[in-house]
Structure formats: structure tokens, C-alpha cells
Design an enzyme around this catalytic site. Structure first.
Site, mmCIF file in Angstrom:
data_model
loop_
_atom_site.group_PDB
_atom_site.id
_atom_site.type_symbol
_atom_site.label_atom_id
_atom_site.label_comp_id
_atom_site.label_asym_id
_atom_site.label_seq_id
_atom_site.Cartn_x
_atom_site.Cartn_y
_atom_site.Cartn_z
ATOM 1 N N GLN A 27 0.826 -1.197 0.000
ATOM 2 C CA GLN A 27 0.000 0.000 0.000
ATOM 3 C C GLN A 27 0.863 1.251 0.000
ATOM 4 O O GLN A 27 0.566 2.229 -0.685
ATOM 5 C CB GLN A 27 -0.911 -0.019 1.229
ATOM 6 N N HIS A 75 2.163 3.086 -3.220
ATOM 7 C CA HIS A 75 1.263 3.814 -4.133
ATOM 8 C C HIS A 75 1.622 5.291 -4.254
ATOM 9 O O HIS A 75 1.511 5.879 -5.326
ATOM 10 C CB HIS A 75 -0.191 3.692 -3.669
ATOM 11 N N GLU A 84 -10.146 2.228 3.371
ATOM 12 C CA GLU A 84 -10.423 1.796 2.003
ATOM 13 C C GLU A 84 -10.216 0.277 1.898
ATOM 14 O O GLU A 84 -11.091 -0.440 1.426
ATOM 15 C CB GLU A 84 -9.473 2.532 1.048
ATOM 16 N N HIS A 85 -9.053 -0.189 2.337
ATOM 17 C CA HIS A 85 -8.743 -1.622 2.355
ATOM 18 C C HIS A 85 -8.558 -2.061 3.791
ATOM 19 O O HIS A 85 -7.906 -1.364 4.573
ATOM 20 C CB HIS A 85 -7.432 -1.922 1.618
ATOM 21 N N HIS A 130 -53.392 16.798 -6.427
ATOM 22 C CA HIS A 130 -52.973 15.414 -6.195
ATOM 23 C C HIS A 130 -54.176 14.565 -5.794
ATOM 24 O O HIS A 130 -54.333 13.435 -6.239
ATOM 25 C CB HIS A 130 -51.919 15.347 -5.085
ATOM 26 N N ASP A 140 -6.554 -5.944 -5.822
ATOM 27 C CA ASP A 140 -6.120 -4.876 -6.723
ATOM 28 C C ASP A 140 -6.122 -5.335 -8.173
ATOM 29 O O ASP A 140 -6.305 -4.543 -9.086
ATOM 30 C CB ASP A 140 -4.698 -4.424 -6.361
#
Lengths: 429, 429
Positions: free
Chosen positions: A255, A258, A322-323, A415, A356
Site C-alpha cells: 500500500q 502507491h 479503504e482496504h 394530487h 487490486d
């Protein structure tokens, strides 16, 4: 990676803080480029391509022969790997198809939902040295399954005016209908307004740098939908004595590579694990080519030792990663306690890299705490669900009086009248 | 309502134009109030309530005894009607629950999705003379089914410091956990930051005037999710010789009474139907209390005569109406051609009022052409779907080489290493 022992709930907000990205105010730049492209179309797009990418492009659209050349350039080994991944991603996203259930809520009143594809979507794939063909798979495959008619890919050209062959290979494999050599703000603006060469889309997907992010936000203000709010990638690993510290270290590093703004968090119930993982990080890091990026990311990263794993899970829900990797005893039985996360990896052999690339799940996921209120990209992201209803003459007679009373109480007489006029005619008929 | 005969495709863009609402630039006002409330909390909220609503509120939270009083004030007839509607809405939204399907994409690689509620959500209900209790049902019922822990309702107090009893009745019936007497920008700001009395939420739902809309947009920029982009309400009716012109007129009028900026479109294959519907509108309009609103809405409205119904459906897909009524022969067999719409009403007895109040479908729908890229509110709006994956030791051995090849091709060596380290240990173990 700083270690915190038994951090108190008062500290959690601070510990869940992502690195503050000082966003340059790009709004003026974005607006100027959008205005220019809205007014001057493809000519302006090409001007910015020349300016930002340093290359003159005559025809933005990638031709059939360019695609054929690209296919020839990709190694058989990579082609096969991409095909295996594509099959898994296809299977998983196919399983997300919903079968419409028609229900009768009141006798003679039928309600149901049906899915329809978003007609035209845009996929943005960043340029740079590493070709993100995996993101092509993650976006074009569900778009194709959904039935999107026009799947438009934009990616910036390199100095020679080309898009990386692996990207083009993945795009043709997965049903992208048009590919364009255009990147940055000008790509997003072209997809927003449409130009002579590049069509207007209804929704834009895909990652990008701060320019692309700002442009996607601006496109959203102009009425387009976007996949997700952007933020740097992140991983939280919950590990206990059953983990393999070397595996955990390798996941944290994967990770961290990145980007310098990535964040990794180790949550555990034992200081010893922190020591072991930290030492494994040191030795594994040494042989990685992206060492300086990794080191920068580790500066934003933390090891948190809690009294027990349930408290660690509570923190994870608070952080909303996120993960999330669960390297804990009997991990699968714990997933019922996971409230907020983009994608969860269960047990010692479920590394984040699997998701991934190739297991089948999508890798476009909510970052920056957005896992509290957003889902990752899935088949749902490429469709709308339309509700349908049919009332029979019996149905309106059964439900009509209820509607009349409610409409009258909301002082919406027309209505009410739409019901009354039908009931009257049915009585008289 | 102006009539157009056989409008050519070149004219469609103009004919699909919604009334341009000249949005006042409220950003500065919104930002100032948000900043004040972020800094000064509930004190600032009360200051703005005093300023905008003309009433001093000591405790914003509605008390149990206030709720009891409200329940006592609502007529039994209305209570029963609300209960019938609530049951239908519950049934339909319950039918949207997804059963997780675990699939094995590669031998030993398991992937699935599970839904989790968004923990804390806010529901905004506008004030004014007409109490929009129906919107309470449409938002609180799916929130409760989803399992949201905190369902926070905000609605502006009247001059006496009260919220309309029907709103409170609907709120307690449907599982709202807290109700607050606060409206406007200050309500949205309080939900965004949280204050001593009003908690912070992750997502804000509900309609509102231009101040509330601007505030919701600002909240979105600050990281909250919102239900849908806002726009005036609209209805498109497709009618052929099988329609009842009086029913069609009543439906068009029911939409027109929502506001002067509402839009209604009649699409048909016969001029005669236009004449009949127009004349029915004239006679029905005469007895409506909201006549000036209706007339203003009809100014933005159109009757379009196409050569045939399929062309009319094509135009409807181009327009992407919030509400679509199909008063055509064998209507249900035509729904497969409907690509873009929020909610579709099939046949002569399915009036829009049914879906607005009681049939079971949701009435929070995409307006302003957003039906091309957004779904209406549903159970999905209150949940996130988390992906899970589990690779067994066999799974990583089967899929690992594929991941390694792809990660290497994307130049992400640490991603590759997370797999290699596992494969190596399995070989040696």
C-alpha cells in the site's frame, strides 16, 4: 511508523486523521480550460494536449491499426494474466445483477424496480510510466456487463503520441467502444461538453492527479455524475498472534508504494507483533525500487496497540479504511462486526494485491473515511434503477381513499383530484 | 402549454430544456453560517433560528411529551391513512434487501458483498403551511429497514416553536430516533459539524428551498454524502387514443401544483388528444386552490405531437423525466423501451399521486435530467456494500502468478512481493 499503546477514544479522531493534502486552488485553471473547450471544442483540447503533454495530436481517437499494433506489443504472458483477471472480475460483477421482484403492496397495486445502463460513460486512465491497465478492467468490465452503449476511454499520450499498449489491449478486451489520446483537465472537459471528436458522457470514472480530481469535481457541479470523491489510497491491517508478520509487512509496503500520501495503519493486540512487523518492513523495504515513496508514506502511518481485537475492530470502523486486512484468529467469524470499509481481505492468504488485480472484486474504493457513506464501484455504479408501478382499477379503488386523505392533509388538492376523478368514473362506469 | 407538431430531433434539446432557475449566489451566505456554526455550535444555530424563523428555541430537540401531544392532535383518519402508506412503503423497500451471494472466482478464491447501514443519517423536512409528512415516510422507512442507528430529523419550527403534528406522528411511527426544531442553512450546518444538541451525520436526505439546496451542496464539498442533486419536480405523460384525457389532465395538474418552476410535458401521437387534455385542464384548473402556481408551471410546459408513440418514447428517454406516466395501449409491454426515468406509472389507473404517497415506491427521485445518471432514493441509499474476499492457501497458489505478472507490468514491486512472499513460504512449508 509511530506506535501508540492503548490509545484512548479521545485520541481516536487524531489517529484517524489522514495526511492533510494542501490542495492547490485549481478552480480558476479548471474553469478557464472548461470554458475554452466548451467554446472552442476539439481545437482547444489539442492545444492543451500540446501544452501539458508536449505532443501534437492530429486525431485524438485511437485507430484500429493502433490497437492492433498495441495487441502485438503486449507479451503473451501479460495477455494471459489480464485474461484470467478479466474472467474473475466478470464473474464477480455478473453476480451483482439483480433480478426484478414485482410485489403487490395492496391488492391491485404492483411495484418493482428494473435496472437500465447509463448510456454513455467515460473512463479516465492516468498516464505516467506505469500503465494502469488494471483500472481499465475494473471500470470497463462492469460497464460492459451493465450494457452501457458507449464506453469512452481517455488517457494522456506519451511524448510519441501513444497510449501504453497494455492499456489499449485491456480496453479492446473489455468492450471499450472508443479510446482517445487525451488526458488531464482537457479530457474531463471534453467528456463533459462533448466535442467534434470526443462525445459527451453522463458519468466519469477513474483516478487521476489533483488536476483531474478538481476537473471531475467541476464536471459534477455541471451535472455529470462521478464515481467517488477522491483521496489517497490507504490500508488498515488488524493482526493478532495468528498473523504472519512478514505477510503483514509486505501488505503494508504494497500500500505504501502507491504514493507518498498513502497511509497504512497496523492495528494489533500485542507490542511484539509491532516489533516483528516493523523489522520485517525494514528488511523487505531495502530491495524495493520505490523506497523513497514508501518511506514518505510510512511517515503518515501508525501502529496502534489495543487491549484486544474487538477494540481494534471498533477503531477500524471509526477509521473506515479503504482496504482492510483481517489477519486474526477465525477472521471470517469477525466480519459481522465490520461496519465501515471499502474492501475486506480475510485471513493470511488474502493479500490486498489479489483484490487490486485479479480476484474479481473492484479496486475503485472509497478512501479518506468515505467508506462510512459510500460503496466502492460495482455494477450498480453503471446503472440506474427505475421504479415501476401499475394500479389496476381494483388497485386504485383499494388505495385511492388513503391517497386522497394524505394529499388533502398536505394541501395538495390537484394530487387528491387525480385520484377522485378516477374513483368517480369507476363508480359511474 | 405550447403545442409542437412533429418536432425534429434538432429541436429536442430545446424542448427538453427545464426552466432555467437563476440561482442566487448563496455560497457566501452559506459559508458564513457554516463557519459560525462550526465555531460557535448550537448557540449560533439558535441565533439563526431566531433570525430566519422568528422564534426563540430553548431546546432544539423535540421532547417525548411534545411527540405525545402531536400524536393526540392528528386525526384518526389521517393516522390510518399514514399507516396504510407506511405498510406499503415498508413492503416495497424490504423487497430491495439483497441476499449476499458468495462466489468462487478461481478455485480457493471467494468473493462476495455484504450491506451495512450508514450509521447516522439526517432527514430534512421543509416547513411551511403544508406539512410534508409523506417525505418523512419515504426517508425514515428505508433508513429503519437498512438499520441506520441514528435517524435525525430536522424541520423548521413555526412561529410558536412547533413542528407540524403530522410530521412528528410520521417520524415516531417510522423509527426516527431524534427530532430537532431547526431548519434552513443552520440545520444542514448543524448536521454537518455536529453540535452539543444535534449530532453530526454522514449523509443528508430531503428536499428544501434554494438555501437548503445550496447548504447541502456545501455539506457535500465538506465530505458528507447527499441523496440527489436538486431540481424542480416534473412529469411527462405519454398518451395515445386509449388514454382518458380527463385523467391525463388531472395528472398534469397534480404535478403543476408543486411549484411555479415545475414542468409538465404531454407527449402524444394525436393533436386531438392535446385539444381534449387542454380543455380538461381548463375546466379542472378552475376549482383548484393553487391556481396561480399551476398557471405559472403551465407556462414552462409543452404538448408534443409525434408521428407515433415509439418516437414519443424516444423523446421521453432524451428528456429523462422524474415521473413518467404511460397512458398508452398495452403500456406494460412498452416499458422495455424506457431507458431514462425516475419512476414510471403504467396505465390509466396509475396516477402519480399513488407513488407520491402510498403505493410503496419512493417519491425522492432524480429531476432535471438526472434520471440519465442517477437512481431515485431506495434502500441502497442508506447502505454501503462492502466487498469481502478470502483466498485459501490453494487460492493464492492458483491466482498468485497472475497477480505477480500484472503487478510487475504496472511496476508495483511491493504489490508483487506481497504475493511472492506467500508463495515462497507455501513452497517451503
Amino acid at each position: 511508523m509511530k506506535t501508540y499503546l492503548n490509545p484512548k477514544p479521545e485520541q481516536w479522531t487524531e489517529l484517524a486523521q489522514r495526511k492533510t493534502v494542501t490542495k492547490a486552488d485549481l478552480n480558476e485553471t479548471v474553469k478557464a480550460i472548461f470554458d475554452d473547450i466548451q467554446k472552442n471544442g476539439i481545437k482547444a483540447v489539442k492545444k492543451y494536449t500540446h501544452y501539458f503533454d508536449g505532443v501534437s495530436i492530429e486525431n485524438c481517437r485511437v485507430t484500429t491499426s493502433e490497437i492492433e499494433d498495441a495487441i502485438a506489443q503486449v507479451s503473451l504472458e501479460l495477455k494471459n494474466a489480464i485474461q484470467v483477471a478479466a474472467e474473475n472480475i466478470t464473474q464477480f460483477h455478473l453476480s451483482q445483477k439483480e433480478i426484478p421482484t414485482k410485489i403487490e403492496t395492496t391488492s391491485g397495486v404492483f411495484c418493482w424496480r428494473e435496472s437500465r445502463a447509463i448510456d454513455t460513460i467515460g473512463i479516465y486512465i492516468p498516464g505516467g510510466t506505469a500503465p494502469l491497465f488494471s483500472t481499465v478492467l475494473m471500470l470497463a468490465i462492469p460497464a460492459t456487463i451493465a450494457g452501457c452503449k458507449n464506453i469512452i476511454l481517455c488517457s494522456p499520450p506519451d511524448k510519441n503520441g501513444n497510449i501504453n499498449p497494455a492499456i489499449l489491449f485491456a480496453a479492446q478486451l473489455t468492450g471499450v467502444t472508443q479510446m482517445y489520446k487525451v488526458g488531464g483537465i482537457q479530457a474531463i472537459a471534453a467528456l463533459t461538453f462533448g466535442t467534434d471528436e470526443i462525445p459527451k458522457v453522463s458519468k466519469i470514472f477513474g483516478p487521476g492527479n489533483q488536476y483531474v480530481t478538481a476537473a471531475k469535481q467541476y464536471a459534477q457541479q455541471l451535472g455529470l455524475a462521478i464515481d467517488l470523491p477522491a483521496g489517497p489510497s490507504e490500508l488498515l491491517v488488524i493482526a493478532d498472534a495468528t498473523c504472519d508478520p512478514e505477510f503483514v509487512a509486505s501488505d503494508l509496503l504494497s500500500q505504501a508504494e502507491h504514493g507518498g500520501d498513502s497511509q497504512v495503519i497496523l492495528v494489533t493486540n500485542s507490542e511484539e507483533i509491532v516489533t516483528k512487523v516493523t523489522s520485517a518492513i525494514e528488511s523487505q523495504k531495502a530491495i524495493l525500487p520505490r523506497q523513497s515513496t514508501v518511506e514518505k508514506a510510512l511517515e503518515n502511518s501508525r501502529a496502534l496497540v489495543f487491549q484486544d481485537i474487538p477494540t481494534g475492530i471498533e477503531f477500524s470502523n471509526f477509521y473506515a479504511p479503504e482496504h482492510l486486512i483481517l489477519s486474526i484468529e477465525d477472521a471470517e467469524s469477525k466480519i459481522k462486526f465490520i461496519e465501515n470499509a471499502g474492501s475486506v481481505f480475510i485471513g493470511n492468504y488474502s493479500c490486498e494485491s489479489a483484490g487490486d488485480y485479479a480476484s474479481g472484486t473492484n479496486h475503485t474504493l472509497p478512501t479518506n473515511g468515505y467508506a462510512k457513506n459510500y460503496s466502492g464501484v460495482s455494477l450498480d455504479s453503471f446503472i440506474k434503477k427505475i421504479t415501476f408501478q401499475k394500479l389496476t382499477s381494483q388497485g386504485i379503488q383499494n388505495l385511492g381513499p388513503t391517497i386522497e386523505i394524505m394529499a388533502a392533509a398536505e394541501q395538495l388538492d390537484a394530487h387528491k383530484n387525480a385520484v377522485s376523478i378516477r374513483l368517480k368514473k369507476l363508480q359511474n362506469g
